[in-house]
Design a protein around this motif. Structure first.
Motif: not given
Length: 119
Positions: A81-90
């Motif tokens: 979930l944290t990596l998914l949120i970071a990817g969406l932010g990018v």
């Protein structure tokens, strides 16, 4: 009612059979289109589905909690979930920057200035 006599006329052979179309000398054979918008869209959809499947597998395999710190906030969340949120932010940052660049190029094209001109 009188009966009409049967026609005894023979078929005429004054027409020649239709053959394949003749090409002009030096003309090349028609080539098949290398790609269309539909085929490009289909390829994009297929690649998107493959990436989505890989993302789902990744998320299912990485459910362990990790500690997250961001702007003074602390907490725990699953790694996926944290990596998914970071990817969406990018992705959002890339969309904003690309939109600004497209707007800049459109304004430059509408102004009639060449794109290589400096201010």
């Amino acid at each position: 009612m009188p009966v009409q006599p049967a026609s005894h006329s023979a078929p005429t052979r004054d027409r020649e059979p239709v053959g394949p179309a003749q090409r002009a000398p030096g003309a090349t054979a028609p080539t098949r289109a290398s790609g269309t918008r539909t085929s490009a869209a289909w390829l994009g959809i297929c690649l998107g589905v493959l990436v989505l499947v890989a993302l789902v597998v990744f998320m299912l395999q990485n459910t362990g909690p990790v500690e997250v710190s961001f702007l003074g906030l602390n907490g725990t969340a699953p790694l996926a979930l944290t990596l998914l949120i970071a990817g969406l932010g990018v992705g959002i940052v890339v969309l904003v920057v690309a939109s600004l660049r497209i707007g800049q190029l459109r304004r430059r094209a509408a102004g009639g200035r060449p794109t290589g001109a400096r201010r």
